[in-house]
Design a protein around this motif. Structure first.
Motif, PDB file in Angstrom:
ATOM      1  N   TYR A   8       0.834  -1.203   0.000  1.00 47.55           N
ATOM      2  CA  TYR A   8       0.000   0.000   0.000  1.00 47.55           C
ATOM      3  C   TYR A   8       0.868   1.252   0.000  1.00 47.55           C
ATOM      4  CZ  TYR A   8      -3.183   3.640   1.544  1.00 47.55           C
ATOM      5  OH  TYR A   8      -3.898   4.816   1.646  1.00 47.55           O
ATOM      6  N   GLU A   9       1.888   1.271   0.824  1.00 47.82           N
ATOM      7  CA  GLU A   9       2.782   2.432   0.894  1.00 47.82           C
ATOM      8  C   GLU A   9       3.543   2.624  -0.421  1.00 47.82           C
ATOM      9  OE1 GLU A   9       5.173   1.872   4.386  1.00 47.82           O
ATOM     10  OE2 GLU A   9       3.453   2.082   5.712  1.00 47.82           O
ATOM     11  N   ILE A  10       3.987   1.533  -1.014  1.00 48.65           N
ATOM     12  CA  ILE A  10       4.676   1.615  -2.309  1.00 48.65           C
ATOM     13  C   ILE A  10       3.716   2.142  -3.373  1.00 48.65           C
ATOM     14  CG2 ILE A  10       5.731   0.254  -4.158  1.00 48.65           C
ATOM     15  CD1 ILE A  10       6.873  -1.571  -1.896  1.00 48.65           C
ATOM     16  N   LEU A  11       2.501   1.603  -3.389  1.00 51.06           N
ATOM     17  CA  LEU A  11       1.529   2.038  -4.387  1.00 51.06           C
ATOM     18  C   LEU A  11       1.154   3.509  -4.225  1.00 51.06           C
ATOM     19  CD1 LEU A  11      -0.843  -1.042  -4.659  1.00 51.06           C
ATOM     20  CD2 LEU A  11       0.942  -0.315  -6.254  1.00 51.06           C
ATOM     21  N   SER A  13       3.105   5.836  -3.231  1.00 51.00           N
ATOM     22  CA  SER A  13       4.236   6.562  -3.808  1.00 51.00           C
ATOM     23  C   SER A  13       4.181   6.519  -5.330  1.00 51.00           C
ATOM     24  CB  SER A  13       5.546   5.963  -3.304  1.00 51.00           C
ATOM     25  OG  SER A  13       6.638   6.598  -3.884  1.00 51.00           O
ATOM     26  N   VAL A  14       3.882   5.356  -5.884  1.00 46.51           N
ATOM     27  CA  VAL A  14       3.775   5.210  -7.338  1.00 46.51           C
ATOM     28  C   VAL A  14       2.672   6.114  -7.873  1.00 46.51           C
ATOM     29  CG1 VAL A  14       3.113   3.598  -9.169  1.00 46.51           C
ATOM     30  CG2 VAL A  14       4.740   2.874  -7.422  1.00 46.51           C
ATOM     31  N   LYS A  15       1.535   6.149  -7.196  1.00 46.25           N
ATOM     32  CA  LYS A  15       0.396   6.983  -7.621  1.00 46.25           C
ATOM     33  C   LYS A  15       0.785   8.439  -7.785  1.00 46.25           C
ATOM     34  CE  LYS A  15      -3.656   4.766  -5.647  1.00 46.25           C
ATOM     35  NZ  LYS A  15      -4.735   4.921  -4.665  1.00 46.25           N
ATOM     36  N   SER A  16       1.655   8.900  -6.921  1.00 45.95           N
ATOM     37  CA  SER A  16       2.035  10.308  -6.978  1.00 45.95           C
ATOM     38  C   SER A  16       3.009  10.607  -8.117  1.00 45.95           C
ATOM     39  CB  SER A  16       2.647  10.744  -5.635  1.00 45.95           C
ATOM     40  OG  SER A  16       3.916  10.146  -5.452  1.00 45.95           O
ATOM     41  N   GLU A  17       3.535   9.579  -8.751  1.00 48.26           N
ATOM     42  CA  GLU A  17       4.536   9.765  -9.800  1.00 48.26           C
ATOM     43  C   GLU A  17       4.031   9.485 -11.217  1.00 48.26           C
ATOM     44  OE1 GLU A  17       7.673  10.911  -9.290  1.00 48.26           O
ATOM     45  OE2 GLU A  17       7.197  11.138  -7.168  1.00 48.26           O
ATOM     46  N   ILE A  18       2.897   8.802 -11.348  1.00 48.65           N
ATOM     47  CA  ILE A  18       2.402   8.450 -12.676  1.00 48.65           C
ATOM     48  C   ILE A  18       0.951   8.880 -12.819  1.00 48.65           C
ATOM     49  CG2 ILE A  18       4.020   6.508 -12.877  1.00 48.65           C
ATOM     50  CD1 ILE A  18       1.704   4.593 -12.344  1.00 48.65           C
ATOM     51  N   SER A  19       0.461   8.848 -14.044  1.00 43.89           N
ATOM     52  CA  SER A  19      -0.925   9.268 -14.289  1.00 43.89           C
ATOM     53  C   SER A  19      -1.908   8.248 -13.715  1.00 43.89           C
ATOM     54  CB  SER A  19      -1.163   9.403 -15.795  1.00 43.89           C
ATOM     55  OG  SER A  19      -1.207   8.129 -16.407  1.00 43.89           O
ATOM     56  N   PHE A  48       2.210 -10.349 -19.436  1.00 52.82           N
ATOM     57  CA  PHE A  48       2.466  -9.106 -20.153  1.00 52.82           C
ATOM     58  C   PHE A  48       2.546  -7.932 -19.181  1.00 52.82           C
ATOM     59  CE2 PHE A  48       1.130  -5.240 -22.306  1.00 52.82           C
ATOM     60  CZ  PHE A  48       2.040  -5.197 -23.357  1.00 52.82           C
ATOM     61  N   ALA A  49       1.581  -7.831 -18.275  1.00 50.18           N
ATOM     62  CA  ALA A  49       1.565  -6.752 -17.288  1.00 50.18           C
ATOM     63  C   ALA A  49       2.793  -6.837 -16.390  1.00 50.18           C
ATOM     64  CB  ALA A  49       0.289  -6.792 -16.462  1.00 50.18           C
ATOM     65  N   SER A  50       3.153  -8.034 -16.000  1.00 55.20           N
ATOM     66  CA  SER A  50       4.331  -8.228 -15.163  1.00 55.20           C
ATOM     67  C   SER A  50       5.591  -7.730 -15.864  1.00 55.20           C
ATOM     68  CB  SER A  50       4.464  -9.715 -14.817  1.00 55.20           C
ATOM     69  OG  SER A  50       5.633  -9.949 -14.093  1.00 55.20           O
ATOM     70  N   ASP A  51       5.760  -8.108 -17.117  1.00 52.68           N
ATOM     71  CA  ASP A  51       6.917  -7.666 -17.892  1.00 52.68           C
ATOM     72  C   ASP A  51       6.929  -6.163 -18.060  1.00 52.68           C
ATOM     73  OD1 ASP A  51       7.841 -10.246 -18.176  1.00 52.68           O
ATOM     74  OD2 ASP A  51       7.016 -10.508 -20.200  1.00 52.68           O
ATOM     75  N   TRP A  52       5.767  -5.565 -18.343  1.00 48.89           N
ATOM     76  CA  TRP A  52       5.674  -4.120 -18.555  1.00 48.89           C
ATOM     77  C   TRP A  52       6.065  -3.356 -17.282  1.00 48.89           C
ATOM     78  CZ3 TRP A  52       5.048  -1.183 -22.785  1.00 48.89           C
ATOM     79  CH2 TRP A  52       4.808   0.176 -22.584  1.00 48.89           C
ATOM     80  N   VAL A  53       5.539  -3.796 -16.152  1.00 47.44           N
ATOM     81  CA  VAL A  53       5.869  -3.139 -14.876  1.00 47.44           C
ATOM     82  C   VAL A  53       7.366  -3.254 -14.600  1.00 47.44           C
ATOM     83  CG1 VAL A  53       5.554  -3.269 -12.370  1.00 47.44           C
ATOM     84  CG2 VAL A  53       3.571  -3.342 -13.882  1.00 47.44           C
ATOM     85  N   ARG A  54       7.917  -4.431 -14.817  1.00 43.68           N
ATOM     86  CA  ARG A  54       9.345  -4.641 -14.566  1.00 43.68           C
ATOM     87  C   ARG A  54      10.199  -3.756 -15.482  1.00 43.68           C
ATOM     88  NH1 ARG A  54       9.302  -9.637 -14.017  1.00 43.68           N
ATOM     89  NH2 ARG A  54       9.219 -10.258 -16.195  1.00 43.68           N
ATOM     90  N   LYS A  55       9.867  -3.697 -16.748  1.00 42.39           N
ATOM     91  CA  LYS A  55      10.668  -2.940 -17.713  1.00 42.39           C
ATOM     92  C   LYS A  55      10.505  -1.428 -17.571  1.00 42.39           C
ATOM     93  CE  LYS A  55      10.684  -6.572 -21.178  1.00 42.39           C
ATOM     94  NZ  LYS A  55      10.116  -7.019 -22.454  1.00 42.39           N
ATOM     95  N   ASN A  56       9.324  -0.978 -17.193  1.00 41.15           N
ATOM     96  CA  ASN A  56       9.041   0.456 -17.227  1.00 41.15           C
ATOM     97  C   ASN A  56       8.954   1.139 -15.869  1.00 41.15           C
ATOM     98  OD1 ASN A  56       8.450   1.050 -20.231  1.00 41.15           O
ATOM     99  ND2 ASN A  56       7.398  -0.860 -19.802  1.00 41.15           N
ATOM    100  N   TYR A  57       8.757   0.365 -14.808  1.00 37.02           N
ATOM    101  CA  TYR A  57       8.551   0.985 -13.498  1.00 37.02           C
ATOM    102  C   TYR A  57       9.456   0.418 -12.402  1.00 37.02           C
ATOM    103  CZ  TYR A  57       4.387   2.889 -15.698  1.00 37.02           C
ATOM    104  OH  TYR A  57       3.527   3.548 -16.533  1.00 37.02           O
ATOM    105  N   PHE A  58      10.370  -0.436 -12.770  1.00 40.58           N
ATOM    106  CA  PHE A  58      11.235  -1.077 -11.765  1.00 40.58           C
ATOM    107  C   PHE A  58      11.930  -0.042 -10.878  1.00 40.58           C
ATOM    108  CE2 PHE A  58      15.282  -2.859 -10.350  1.00 40.58           C
ATOM    109  CZ  PHE A  58      14.836  -3.977  -9.662  1.00 40.58           C
ATOM    110  N   THR A  59      12.529   0.961 -11.480  1.00 37.71           N
ATOM    111  CA  THR A  59      13.261   1.950 -10.670  1.00 37.71           C
ATOM    112  C   THR A  59      12.321   2.781  -9.814  1.00 37.71           C
ATOM    113  OG1 THR A  59      13.282   3.515 -12.516  1.00 37.71           O
ATOM    114  CG2 THR A  59      15.200   2.081 -12.269  1.00 37.71           C
ATOM    115  N   LEU A  60      11.082   2.967 -10.266  1.00 43.32           N
ATOM    116  CA  LEU A  60      10.104   3.725  -9.475  1.00 43.32           C
ATOM    117  C   LEU A  60       9.681   2.949  -8.238  1.00 43.32           C
ATOM    118  CD1 LEU A  60       8.314   6.233  -9.279  1.00 43.32           C
ATOM    119  CD2 LEU A  60       6.652   5.022 -10.700  1.00 43.32           C
TER     120      LEU A  60
END
Length: 61
Positions: A8-11, A13-19, A48-60
């Motif tokens: 929840y805490e990670i999410l 933080s993510v919410k505040s950084e992406i649309s 597919f979603a797993s790969d996309w999150v890993r490739k595009n949001y891993f550092t976030l």
């Protein structure tokens, strides 16, 4: 329960950084599991979603 609180805490933080659209597409249906060796496993709706999150949001995350 600890997994849910951490994720929840990670999410939040993510919410505040992406649309909102990107969040709903890639993170809304995810969950977190902490393994015995303290590694984190993020589950997504499909591979597919797993790969996309890993490739595009891993550092976030």
């Amino acid at each position: 329960m600890e997994n849910n609180k951490l994720w929840y805490e990670i999410l939040e933080s993510v919410k505040s950084e992406i649309s909102p659209k990107a969040y709903n597409t890639w993170f809304k249906n995810t969950s977190l599991e902490i393994k015995e060796n303290n590694s984190l496993v993020i589950y997504a709706a499909n591979e597919f979603a797993s790969d996309w999150v890993r490739k595009n949001y891993f550092t976030l995350i």
